[in-house]
Design a protein around this motif. Structure first.
Motif, PDB file in Angstrom:
ATOM      1  N   GLN A  34       0.855  -1.174   0.000  1.00 35.68           N
ATOM      2  CA  GLN A  34       0.000   0.000   0.000  1.00 35.68           C
ATOM      3  C   GLN A  34       0.899   1.235   0.000  1.00 35.68           C
ATOM      4  N   ALA A  35       0.389   2.315  -0.566  1.00 34.04           N
ATOM      5  CA  ALA A  35       1.166   3.552  -0.594  1.00 34.04           C
ATOM      6  C   ALA A  35       0.262   4.717  -0.213  1.00 34.04           C
ATOM      7  N   TYR A  36       0.849   5.707   0.442  1.00 35.27           N
ATOM      8  CA  TYR A  36       0.106   6.853   0.969  1.00 35.27           C
ATOM      9  C   TYR A  36       0.862   8.121   0.599  1.00 35.27           C
ATOM     10  N   ARG A  37       0.178   9.007  -0.117  1.00 29.97           N
ATOM     11  CA  ARG A  37       0.798  10.253  -0.564  1.00 29.97           C
ATOM     12  C   ARG A  37       0.340  11.402   0.321  1.00 29.97           C
ATOM     13  N   ALA A  38       1.302  12.085   0.915  1.00 26.54           N
ATOM     14  CA  ALA A  38       1.041  13.215   1.811  1.00 26.54           C
ATOM     15  C   ALA A  38       2.384  13.863   2.105  1.00 26.54           C
ATOM     16  N   SER A  39       2.380  14.911   2.885  1.00 27.71           N
ATOM     17  CA  SER A  39       3.635  15.374   3.477  1.00 27.71           C
ATOM     18  C   SER A  39       4.038  14.381   4.565  1.00 27.71           C
ATOM     19  N   LEU A  62       5.842  10.070  -0.051  1.00 27.83           N
ATOM     20  CA  LEU A  62       5.164   8.791  -0.252  1.00 27.83           C
ATOM     21  C   LEU A  62       5.631   7.820   0.828  1.00 27.83           C
ATOM     22  N   LEU A  63       4.677   7.242   1.514  1.00 30.93           N
ATOM     23  CA  LEU A  63       4.954   6.188   2.487  1.00 30.93           C
ATOM     24  C   LEU A  63       4.501   4.869   1.871  1.00 30.93           C
ATOM     25  N   VAL A  64       5.423   3.921   1.764  1.00 33.22           N
ATOM     26  CA  VAL A  64       5.130   2.633   1.142  1.00 33.22           C
ATOM     27  C   VAL A  64       5.183   1.554   2.216  1.00 33.22           C
ATOM     28  N   VAL A  65       4.105   0.774   2.304  1.00 32.28           N
ATOM     29  CA  VAL A  65       3.941  -0.228   3.352  1.00 32.28           C
ATOM     30  C   VAL A  65       3.735  -1.593   2.708  1.00 32.28           C
ATOM     31  N   GLU A  66       4.415  -2.587   3.254  1.00 33.01           N
ATOM     32  CA  GLU A  66       4.236  -3.959   2.779  1.00 33.01           C
ATOM     33  C   GLU A  66       4.113  -4.893   3.984  1.00 33.01           C
ATOM     34  N   ASN A  67       3.047  -5.665   4.003  1.00 34.16           N
ATOM     35  CA  ASN A  67       2.815  -6.645   5.070  1.00 34.16           C
ATOM     36  C   ASN A  67       2.945  -6.020   6.451  1.00 34.16           C
ATOM     37  N   ASP A 120       3.136  -2.606 -10.191  1.00 34.02           N
ATOM     38  CA  ASP A 120       2.025  -2.243 -11.070  1.00 34.02           C
ATOM     39  C   ASP A 120       0.697  -2.465 -10.362  1.00 34.02           C
ATOM     40  N   GLY A 121      -0.179  -1.489 -10.499  1.00 30.80           N
ATOM     41  CA  GLY A 121      -1.517  -1.635  -9.938  1.00 30.80           C
ATOM     42  C   GLY A 121      -1.650  -1.232  -8.490  1.00 30.80           C
ATOM     43  N   THR A 122      -0.558  -0.770  -7.868  1.00 30.95           N
ATOM     44  CA  THR A 122      -0.640  -0.360  -6.465  1.00 30.95           C
ATOM     45  C   THR A 122      -1.542   0.866  -6.326  1.00 30.95           C
ATOM     46  N   ASP A 123      -2.515   0.773  -5.460  1.00 31.64           N
ATOM     47  CA  ASP A 123      -3.342   1.940  -5.166  1.00 31.64           C
ATOM     48  C   ASP A 123      -2.572   2.908  -4.277  1.00 31.64           C
ATOM     49  N   VAL A 124      -2.623   4.174  -4.628  1.00 36.20           N
ATOM     50  CA  VAL A 124      -1.995   5.205  -3.815  1.00 36.20           C
ATOM     51  C   VAL A 124      -3.109   5.997  -3.139  1.00 36.20           C
ATOM     52  N   VAL A 125      -3.168   5.925  -1.800  1.00 36.26           N
ATOM     53  CA  VAL A 125      -4.154   6.687  -1.046  1.00 36.26           C
ATOM     54  C   VAL A 125      -3.692   8.133  -1.005  1.00 36.26           C
ATOM     55  N   ASP A 126      -4.541   9.020  -1.458  1.00 36.18           N
ATOM     56  CA  ASP A 126      -4.148  10.422  -1.625  1.00 36.18           C
ATOM     57  C   ASP A 126      -4.550  11.238  -0.396  1.00 36.18           C
ATOM     58  N   TYR A 127      -3.548  11.577   0.417  1.00 35.38           N
ATOM     59  CA  TYR A 127      -3.761  12.442   1.576  1.00 35.38           C
ATOM     60  C   TYR A 127      -3.046  13.781   1.387  1.00 35.38           C
ATOM     61  N   ARG A 128      -2.908  14.215   0.158  1.00 36.01           N
ATOM     62  CA  ARG A 128      -2.219  15.489  -0.070  1.00 36.01           C
ATOM     63  C   ARG A 128      -2.931  16.615   0.695  1.00 36.01           C
TER      64      ARG A 128
END
Length: 434
Positions: free
Chosen positions: A9-14, A36-41, A59-67
Motif C-alpha cells: 500500500q502507498a500513501y501520498r502526503a507530506s 510517499l509512504l510505502v507499506v508492505e505486510n 504495477d496496480g498499487t493503489d496510492v491513497v491520496d492524503y495530499r
C-alpha cells in the motif's frame, strides 16, 4: 490482482519523522513536502519524496491520496491508566485525596472481566481516535483487568504495553495484594511478546508497596529482562514526604526503586517533578526513562517538570497523558501543556522537539527504536494522518504559516482529536475521522 490480496500500500502526503533528537542534533528530522509512504505486510518498505518513489511501486498499487495532510508515526503515550477512563475530570484538592475518593473505588469494579473489557474497548478506541498507537498502560490489581486490556488490544493488532498494578499496603482492603507475584509472572508468560503485546511490571508507587513487594518486583524484573517496569515517582510534595517516612533509610524517593532493583533500561517513571540533581543523574546512568505528564501535573497542582534539567544529563524523556488525572487523551493537547510548563520553568520547547518526544523520543525511552517511532525501513507501519485544516481556526492559522515549525506549533497548541484524520496500526486503518 484484487485490492484485498495486494500486500503493498502507498500513501501520498507530506511526511515527517525523526532519526535524532532535535535538541541535540541538527537536521534531526526528515520532511518530505510531497512524500510517499510505502507499506508492505504491515511494515514500512520506504518513505521519501513522491517523485522518487512512485516509479518503484508494483504495477496496480493503489496510492491513497492524503495530499494537504501530514503523515507522522503514531503517537506513543508512556503513562496512563485505562481503569480511570470513567473518572477523568474528577475534582480533588491533591493527589492523595483524589486516589482515596475516586481512583480506588473506581478500580474496584475491574475484578469483573465484562466490565474491564467494556472499558478497555472504549479506552483503546479513544486512543486511536487521538492518534495514539502505542501506550504504556496501568491496569488494576485484578488479573482480569490485564486480560481484558490485552485481549482488546490484540483484537486491534496494536503494539501496547500494560501490567497488573501491585499494592500490598496503604490501600483499601478490596484492592490489597501480597508480595507473592505469581499472578504477575503468569501474566508475563501469557502475554509478554505474544503478538504485539508487551508486559510491564507495575508497582503503583512506593507508598502502596512494602519493601518485600518491591523486592519481589525487582527479582521478577531480573528474571524477565525484556519486560517493562512502570511506576510513579516524586509527583507531589506530600507524596515525597510520605515516602521519606516509610523508607527513611533511602537517600531519595527515586533511590527506593534503585535499592530494590527497579531502575534499568525499560523502566518508566511517571512525573519526576521533585527529583534533585543526583536523581536526574541516576536516571541517566541507569537508562531509565521519564514520562512527563503535564495535564495531570497541572490538574492536581503537583508541580512543574523541569525538562531542561533532564536534558542537561541526557535522560530519556517522553510524554504521557496520565488519564485519568490527565485531562485529555490527546497527545497534541499534552504537547500544548508541556510547552506551557516549560515556559513557566524558563525553558522553551519547539514544536519539532515535542513531536519528537511523542514519537521517536518515546520509542527510544521504551527501547523500541527500530520497531516503532519513525519510518525507517522495516519498522512497524503505525502512523497517523494529521489535518492542518481540521478546524476553522487551524485552517486559518496554518494558511498563514510560512514554515514547518509554525504548522506543527499550531497543531500542538490548537489541535486535538479533530486533527487526526486517520490512524493506522501495522498498516491497517483502525480509525478514520467522520
Amino acid at each position: 490482482m484484487s485490492n484485498d490480496t495486494r500486500t503493498v500500500q502507498a500513501y501520498r502526503a507530506s511526511l515527517l519523522h525523526f532519526h535524532a533528537d532535535p535538541a541535540f542534533a541538527e537536521n534531526a528530522h526528515a520532511w518530505h513536502r510531497d512524500g510517499l509512504l510505502v507499506v508492505e505486510n504491515g511494515r514500512v518498505l520506504a518513505a521519501g519524496d513522491y517523485d522518487k518513489l512512485a516509479a518503484t511501486l508494483p504495477d496496480g498499487t493503489d496510492v491513497v491520496d492524503y495530499r494537504g495532510q501530514i503523515i507522522t508515526p503514531g503517537f506513543i503515550d508512556t503513562h496512563l491508566h485505562f481503569p480511570q477512563t470513567d473518572m477523568i475530570g474528577s475534582p480533588a484538592p491533591d493527589l492523595l485525596p483524589w486516589l482515596e475518593n475516586y481512583t480506588f473505588p473506581t478500580e474496584r469494579q475491574f475484578k469483573d472481566p465484562v466490565h474491564a473489557r467494556t472499558i478497555a474497548e472504549f479506552f483503546l478506541d479513544e486512543l486511536l481516535r487521538n492518534g495514539t498507537t502505542t501506550a504504556l498502560v496501568y491496569c488494576t490489581v485484578h488479573k482480569e483487568s490485564v486480560g481484558a486490556f490485552f485481549e482488546a488490544s490484540a483484537a486491534r493488532n496494536l503494539r501496547m504495553a500494560g501490567g497488573k498494578v501491585l499494592m500490598d499496603r496503604n490501600c483499601p482492603d478490596f484492592l490489597q495484594d501480597t508480595a507473592d507475584l505469581r499472578d504477575s509472572e503468569d501474566l508475563i508468560r501469557r502475554w509478554h511478546d505474544h503478538g504485539r503485546a508487551m508486559y510491564a511490571i507495575t508497582p503503583r508507587f512506593a507508598p502502596t508497596s512494602t519493601p518485600a513487594q518491591l523486592g519481589a518486583a525487582g527479582e521478577l524484573a531480573r528474571a524477565y529482562p525484556t519486560t517493562y517496569i512502570q511506576t510513579h515517582v516524586s509527583e507531589s510534595r506530600d507524596e515525597c514526604a510520605w515516602v521519606k517516612s516509610l523508607y527513611p533509610d533511602n537517600r531519595s524517593y527515586l533511590q527506593v526503586y534503585e535499592h530494590h532493583g527497579l531502575m534499568r533500561q525499560r523502566s518508566m517513571f511517571g512525573h519526576c517533578i521533585w527529583l534533585d540533581d543526583v536523581d536526574f543523574a541516576l536516571m541517566a546512568d541507569t537508562g531509565a526513562a521519564i514520562s512527563h505528564c503535564p495535564t495531570s501535573n497541572l490538574f492536581l497542582g503537583s508541580g512543574l517538570f523541569d525538562v531542561a534539567k533532564a536534558d542537561s544529563v541526557r535522560a530519556h524523556v517522553s510524554l504521557g497523558t496520565d488519564v485519568g488525572a490527565g485531562t485529555s487523551f490527546s497527545m497534541l493537547q499534552t504537547m500544548n501543556e508541556a510547552y506551557k510548563v516549560a515556559r513557566l520553568k524558563g525553558s522553551y520547547l519547539p514544536a519539532l522537539r515535542m513531536f519528537y518526544l511523542a514519537t521517536l523520543g518515546a520509542a527510544r525511552s521504551m527501547q523500541l527504536e527500530g520497531t516503532i517511532g519513525n519510518f525507517a525501513a522495516g519498522t512497524e507501519a503505525d502512523f497517523i494522518v494529521l489535518d492542518p485544516k481540521a478546524t476553522p481556526l487551524l485552517a486559518r492559522r496554518t494558511a498563514n504559516g510560512d514554515s514547518l515549525e509554525e504548522t506543527l506549533f499550531a497543531l500542538a497548541l490548537l489541535g486535538d482529536d479533530r486533527a487526526i484524520r486517520a490512524t493506522y496500526a501495522a498498516g491497517k486503518r483502525v480509525h478514520e475521522r467522520h
